[in-house]
Design a protein around this motif. Structure first.
Motif, PDB file in Angstrom:
ATOM      1  N   SER A 653      39.406 -45.097  35.689  1.00 54.76           N
ATOM      2  CA  SER A 653      38.863 -45.772  34.510  1.00 54.76           C
ATOM      3  C   SER A 653      37.452 -45.279  34.217  1.00 54.76           C
ATOM      4  O   SER A 653      36.750 -44.773  35.091  1.00 54.76           O
ATOM      5  N   GLY A 654      37.045 -45.459  32.970  1.00 54.29           N
ATOM      6  CA  GLY A 654      35.690 -45.107  32.549  1.00 54.29           C
ATOM      7  C   GLY A 654      35.141 -46.149  31.608  1.00 54.29           C
ATOM      8  O   GLY A 654      35.884 -46.714  30.787  1.00 54.29           O
ATOM      9  N   LEU A 680      28.733 -43.462  27.651  1.00 56.59           N
ATOM     10  CA  LEU A 680      30.079 -43.995  27.763  1.00 56.59           C
ATOM     11  C   LEU A 680      31.042 -42.955  28.334  1.00 56.59           C
ATOM     12  O   LEU A 680      31.133 -41.833  27.828  1.00 56.59           O
ATOM     13  N   VAL A 681      31.769 -43.312  29.380  1.00 56.82           N
ATOM     14  CA  VAL A 681      32.845 -42.468  29.902  1.00 56.82           C
ATOM     15  C   VAL A 681      34.068 -42.775  29.045  1.00 56.82           C
ATOM     16  O   VAL A 681      34.799 -43.731  29.273  1.00 56.82           O
ATOM     17  N   SER A 682      34.262 -41.955  28.043  1.00 53.38           N
ATOM     18  CA  SER A 682      35.215 -42.239  26.976  1.00 53.38           C
ATOM     19  C   SER A 682      36.594 -41.668  27.225  1.00 53.38           C
ATOM     20  O   SER A 682      37.545 -42.005  26.499  1.00 53.38           O
ATOM     21  N   ALA A 683      36.741 -40.798  28.239  1.00 50.26           N
ATOM     22  CA  ALA A 683      38.037 -40.178  28.489  1.00 50.26           C
ATOM     23  C   ALA A 683      38.149 -39.836  29.965  1.00 50.26           C
ATOM     24  O   ALA A 683      37.187 -39.350  30.574  1.00 50.26           O
ATOM     25  N   VAL A 684      39.317 -40.093  30.541  1.00 47.20           N
ATOM     26  CA  VAL A 684      39.584 -39.743  31.940  1.00 47.20           C
ATOM     27  C   VAL A 684      40.989 -39.159  32.039  1.00 47.20           C
ATOM     28  O   VAL A 684      41.852 -39.426  31.200  1.00 47.20           O
ATOM     29  N   ALA A 685      41.207 -38.349  33.080  1.00 43.40           N
ATOM     30  CA  ALA A 685      42.517 -37.761  33.330  1.00 43.40           C
ATOM     31  C   ALA A 685      42.623 -37.437  34.815  1.00 43.40           C
ATOM     32  O   ALA A 685      41.609 -37.368  35.524  1.00 43.40           O
ATOM     33  N   LEU A 686      43.851 -37.217  35.268  1.00 42.14           N
ATOM     34  CA  LEU A 686      44.126 -36.908  36.671  1.00 42.14           C
ATOM     35  C   LEU A 686      44.879 -35.597  36.772  1.00 42.14           C
ATOM     36  O   LEU A 686      45.764 -35.310  35.947  1.00 42.14           O
ATOM     37  N   HIS A 687      44.526 -34.796  37.769  1.00 41.13           N
ATOM     38  CA  HIS A 687      45.278 -33.565  38.005  1.00 41.13           C
ATOM     39  C   HIS A 687      46.675 -33.938  38.510  1.00 41.13           C
ATOM     40  O   HIS A 687      46.824 -34.845  39.338  1.00 41.13           O
ATOM     41  N   SER A 695      36.528 -36.671  34.168  1.00 41.10           N
ATOM     42  CA  SER A 695      35.902 -37.707  33.341  1.00 41.10           C
ATOM     43  C   SER A 695      34.989 -37.042  32.314  1.00 41.10           C
ATOM     44  O   SER A 695      34.218 -36.139  32.639  1.00 41.10           O
ATOM     45  N   GLY A 696      35.102 -37.504  31.082  1.00 45.89           N
ATOM     46  CA  GLY A 696      34.285 -36.980  29.993  1.00 45.89           C
ATOM     47  C   GLY A 696      33.526 -38.094  29.308  1.00 45.89           C
ATOM     48  O   GLY A 696      33.971 -39.251  29.269  1.00 45.89           O
ATOM     49  N   SER A 697      32.379 -37.750  28.747  1.00 48.60           N
ATOM     50  CA  SER A 697      31.487 -38.770  28.198  1.00 48.60           C
ATOM     51  C   SER A 697      31.018 -38.401  26.798  1.00 48.60           C
ATOM     52  O   SER A 697      31.013 -37.228  26.402  1.00 48.60           O
ATOM     53  N   LEU A 702      31.383 -33.147  30.961  1.00 42.88           N
ATOM     54  CA  LEU A 702      32.751 -33.238  31.467  1.00 42.88           C
ATOM     55  C   LEU A 702      32.711 -32.784  32.921  1.00 42.88           C
ATOM     56  O   LEU A 702      32.172 -31.718  33.232  1.00 42.88           O
ATOM     57  N   ALA A 703      33.282 -33.597  33.804  1.00 36.94           N
ATOM     58  CA  ALA A 703      33.223 -33.278  35.234  1.00 36.94           C
ATOM     59  C   ALA A 703      34.606 -33.384  35.859  1.00 36.94           C
ATOM     60  O   ALA A 703      35.407 -34.260  35.494  1.00 36.94           O
TER      61      ALA A 703
END
Length: 896
Positions: A653-654, A680-687, A695-697, A702-703
């Motif tokens: 979550s973000g 704001l961490v507005s987007a997340v994804a999982l490999h 996580s992107g903000s 983007l990290a």
């Protein structure tokens, strides 16, 4: 300094509605014959030569007219009546020599007047070039994009200080550039007249048409408290559920960073908002302390200049003016008096005593500073701000602040209740800053030497230096004020811009202006009102030709219009959250902004969902039972993004707190966190196969980081505000929505492998097909684009949604696409169909969509919305059995 209460009314009276196409009020139809073209052009040249300098040039608006060379508007607003000279107000002013005023040169010649006479008597024909050209409206989405582009050019730390004003609704209503310039002049002057900054700082235009303007709160020594005070009065706030609107709020730390400029001018120029924005105290004594004026000491030490007179023009009786030096230049105040009754006769030891409200009998005071002081009823103060402009204050006899002066003492004929209002009434009078007035006290003293004792006479001569000395100081103060006004881009004229705009704003609305203020076309506005019984009761008077509505009724019913036509969520100022430490904005401007469920992802079978919630929690939600299974608590602000692997063991979550958190869904405990985002961490994804999180903000970072310790695998900066992420099921690529671009990054290294854009609108949602060969993006403008991996151009562009796309899902190699939008609809698309790709439309949701999914049973889809309402639909009847010999990439698709 004179007539401090007076309001000047000069020139042609204000016209009617703000905007009307030439033909709509029965004006002559355009006639493009050579003779009429020449005649109209001659008239325009004459008006431009002799009248334009006061009626449009640089926004000048003498007599309320700033469109003198627009022949169409002169007809539409009935300044000229075709064929009727005596009924044409403009002609009467030209003929009797009052326009231009007698002192103005050059003046129209007899030949010039003959040309205008001939033009009117021949029906005032208009060539095609004189008709107001139609314009492409500026939408609220375009305004947001302009502001976003501007904010992205600024340093991130400076963004929270930025606020915006817009006149785009007036542009859409058809106001000319000359008319709009009056509004710009008024905005420039007002914001600087509400400033304690040392310099004139004018709002910065962001667009070519100069309809959107940026200010920095620091320019005027404002902060979040001042801006929120402004918003408490704002009736037109609409919270739009778009990516752009969310990014604006997070960048500026304000739920409503942009307000209408005309409303601001008409409202912040009037007390009490005028006082509150200028941060003035509640008494004149405290104000004097603020600007370093010790009035009593100055009077005792004879460091003041006074003048007294009858017939001030605004006061009903006599008046005293008094000037002090202040920390920023000058400070003038008035002593105003009740009108004494004609039969008043106080007797003292058998002698008639003059009334202490008569300044010529009692020129000394006030009480406490003279043996026989005058008795005033209140007054007005005008003082220099650090930037050279002027501010105003109205007080009663006890120096307590008043919003309006008592009408039995002073009056303003241009205000609805004739009351002098702090701010706007003073500005309309003090167009030159200080109004020169000749002192009458010294003449009175010289002609009546026995009326006062020798000591009183000496003191009067010390305090009242006489006409010439007082006028010299007044003109020096006027010069400094004119220099400050010039820095705002305007010039001192007989008609003041702020008060003129206020009157125009307060006037009745016609349907053209009403539609533009609602952000609609006239046809759409008319249709919406006609179809709603509620709106017909409010706005039915606008529908007949020439219909109008009062500003008060429009404001009162504006919320009903927004709700009935589903134009957005009405802004409520009382819902502002806590401010950040430096008081430049809210800690979480998005909290409670868009319902409960900001984003949701579903377990493959559809029985449970993981929800990013507005209440700062991550919810494990039982779809069928409509209840929480668990609440995962740890975020300190609203949560906006969530992701989950197919096995449902954990969730990512973000939130607005700038933190990405990894959760164990079995225990509800936090497994890991990543804290290196500043927004704001507005987007997340999982490999899909590695223990990596993405996580992107909105801060442009983007990290990729590891589950085990939260350490970075890689990091990218400066990508633009990131709104959505999707991991390729093959584990090779990461799809990134960054502003108006769509990026393809290497999932292992973060290196860019491709990009699409820029697009007309921000990217708001992304999805990748299960085989990784197809990917889709949804946009703020409601469109969806589909690509095949490896091809630069979109294979398909799908249209149908009327609002931003919030969620996407792909199935069967990209053939089937499920979309959910802020328009509260869910749509199923068969991209193999060329003519009608949309095969299903569901409208059961009452809130914007937060998540969509194809279920693993292959027969159903489901969607959830921001109210946590979730609906299922059977779709197996739509799915044709694919030909096993036809690979997915050969399925025909609808093309742009």
């Amino acid at each position: 300094m004179s007539r401090l209460w007076r309001v000047i009314v000069i020139g042609v009276s204000l016209g009617g509605g703000l905007v009307t196409p030439v033909g709509s009020l029965g004006a002559a139809e355009p006639d493009s014959s050579p003779e009429n073209i020449r005649l109209a052009e001659q008239v325009q040249t004459i008006l431009r030569t002799h009248c334009y300098r006061c009626h449009g040039q640089d926004g000048t608006v003498e007599g309320g007219v700033n469109y003198i060379t627009d022949l169409g508007k002169l007809l539409a607003r009935k300044k000229i009546i075709p064929g009727k000279l005596e009924e044409s107000r403009l002609w009467r002013r030209l003929e009797d020599g009052t326009m231009p005023p007698p002192e103005e040169h050059p003046r129209p010649s007899a030949q010039d007047l003959a040309i205008i006479r001939r033009w009117i008597t021949q029906g005032a024909p208009l060539p095609a070039s004189a008709v107001t050209a139609s314009r492409k409206p500026i939408t609220s989405a375009e305004v947001h994009n302009l502001i976003l582009a501007d904010l992205e050019r600024l340093e991130p730390r400076a963004r929270r200080f930025q606020r915006f004003f817009t006149f785009h609704h007036l542009y859409n209503a058809g106001l000319s550039q000359d008319e709009l310039q009056t509004y710009r002049n008024a905005l420039n002057k007002l914001v600087n007249s509400l400033s304690w900054g040392s310099k004139i700082m004018n709002p910065v235009p962001l667009d070519e048409a100069k309809t959107v303007f940026r200010i920095d709160l620091r320019w005027y020594q404002w902060d979040a408290t001042i801006w929120n005070r402004i918003l408490q009065e704002y009736p037109y706030g609409i919270l739009e559920d778009t990516t752009a609107a969310r990014v604006l709020s997070t960048f500026t730390l304000a739920r409503m960073p942009c307000v209408r400029g005309d409303w601001f001018i008409a409202t912040a120029s009037r007390a009490p908002l005028y006082y509150d924005v200028l941060q003035l105290p509640v008494s004149l004594t405290e104000l004097e302390r603020l600007i370093r004026v010790d009035a009593a000491r100055n009077i005792q030490q004879e460091r003041v200049i006074r003048l007294a007179f009858n017939g001030s023009g605004v006061s009903r009786f006599n008046r005293i003016l008094e000037r002090h030096d202040s920390a920023h230049g000058m400070y003038w105040r008035t002593y105003d008096f009740d009108e004494p009754p004609a039969n008043l006769a106080n007797r003292l030891e058998g002698t008639l005593v003059p009334d202490p409200r008569n300044v010529f009998a009692f020129p000394l005071g006030p009480a406490g500073l003279a043996e026989n002081p005058f008795r005033h009823a209140g007054g007005e103060a005008i003082f220099a701000l650090p930037n050279g402009l002027h501010a105003f204050f109205i007080a009663n006899a006890n120096n307590a602040r008043l919003d309006k002066a008592p009408v039995n003492i002073v009056s303003d004929p241009r205000r609805p209740d004739r009351a002098v209002e702090a701010g706007v009434s003073c500005m309309s009078c003090h167009v030159t800053g200080i109004m020169p007035k000749a002192d009458q006290m010294r003449d009175h003293l010289e002609k009546n030497p026995k009326a006062f004792t020798r000591r009183e006479a000496e003191l009067i001569r010390a305090l009242y230096p006489g006409k010439e000395a007082a006028l010299k100081v007044m003109h020096e103060d006027m010069k400094r004020f004119a220099e400050a006004v010039a820095q705002t881009g305007a010039r001192v004229a007989r008609q003041e811009a702020v008060s003129t705009v206020t009157l125009k704003y307060e006037a009745d609305l016609d349907i053209e202006l009403a539609a533009a203020e609602a952000g609609l076309t006239v046809a759409r506005f008319r249709e919406g009102v006609a179809q709603s019984p509620v709106l017909r009761r409010h706005f039915g008077s606008l529908l007949p030709p020439g219909g109008t509505i009062t500003r008060q009724i429009w404001v009162q019913a504006f919320g009903d219009l927004i709700r009935e036509l589903q134009l957005g969520t009405l802004f409520v100022a009382s819902l502002n959250g806590p401010s950040n430490e430096d008081n430049t904005g809210e800690l979480d401007p998005l909290e409670s902004l868009a319902g409960t469920a900001h984003q949701m992802v579903f377990f493959p079978e559809g029985r449970r969902a993981v929800v990013a919630a507005a209440d700062r929690s991550v919810r494990l939600w039982d779809v069928e039972g409509r209840r929480d299974v668990k609440r995962l608590v740890g975020h300190t602000a609203s949560v906006w993004s969530v992701a989950m692997p197919p096995d449902g063991k954990y969730a990512l979550s973000g939130g607005m707190d700038g933190v990405a958190r990894l959760w164990d869904l079995a225990t509800g405990l936090e497994m890991q966190r990543y804290t290196e985002h500043s927004g704001l961490v507005s987007a997340v994804a999982l490999h899909p196969s590695q223990p990596w999180a993405y996580s992107g903000s909105y801060d442009g970072s983007l990290a990729a980081w590891r589950f085990r310790d939260g350490s970075e695998l890689w990091r990218r900066e400066g990508l633009g505000y990131i709104t959505a992420l999707a991991a390729d099921p093959t584990g090779e690529r990461l799809l990134v929505a960054a502003g108006r671009f769509l990026l393809l990054l290497d999932a292992k290294t973060g290196e860019e492998r491709g990009r699409h854009g820029p697009f007309p609108a921000p990217v708001s949602a992304v999805a990748v097909s299960p085989d990784g060969r197809w990917y889709a993006a949804g946009f703020d403008d409601g469109t969806i684009r589909l690509w095949k991996h490896g091809q630069p151009a979109a294979i398909a562009t799908l249209t149908g949604h009327s609002g931003p796309i919030r969620a996407l899902a792909l199935k069967d190699g990209g053939r089937w696409l499920l979309s959910g939008g802020a328009d509260r609809t869910v749509r199923l698309w068969d991209t193999a169909e060329r003519q009608q790709p949309q095969v299903a439309l569901w409208k059961q949701h009452a809130a914007p969509i937060s998540g969509v999914a194809f279920l693993s049973n292959g027969t159903q889809v489901l969607a959830g919305d921001q109210s946590l309402s979730i609906h299922f639909w059977r779709v197996d009847s739509f799915f044709a059995k694919p030909d096993p010999n036809t690979p997915p990439e050969r399925i025909p698709l609808i093309r742009d």
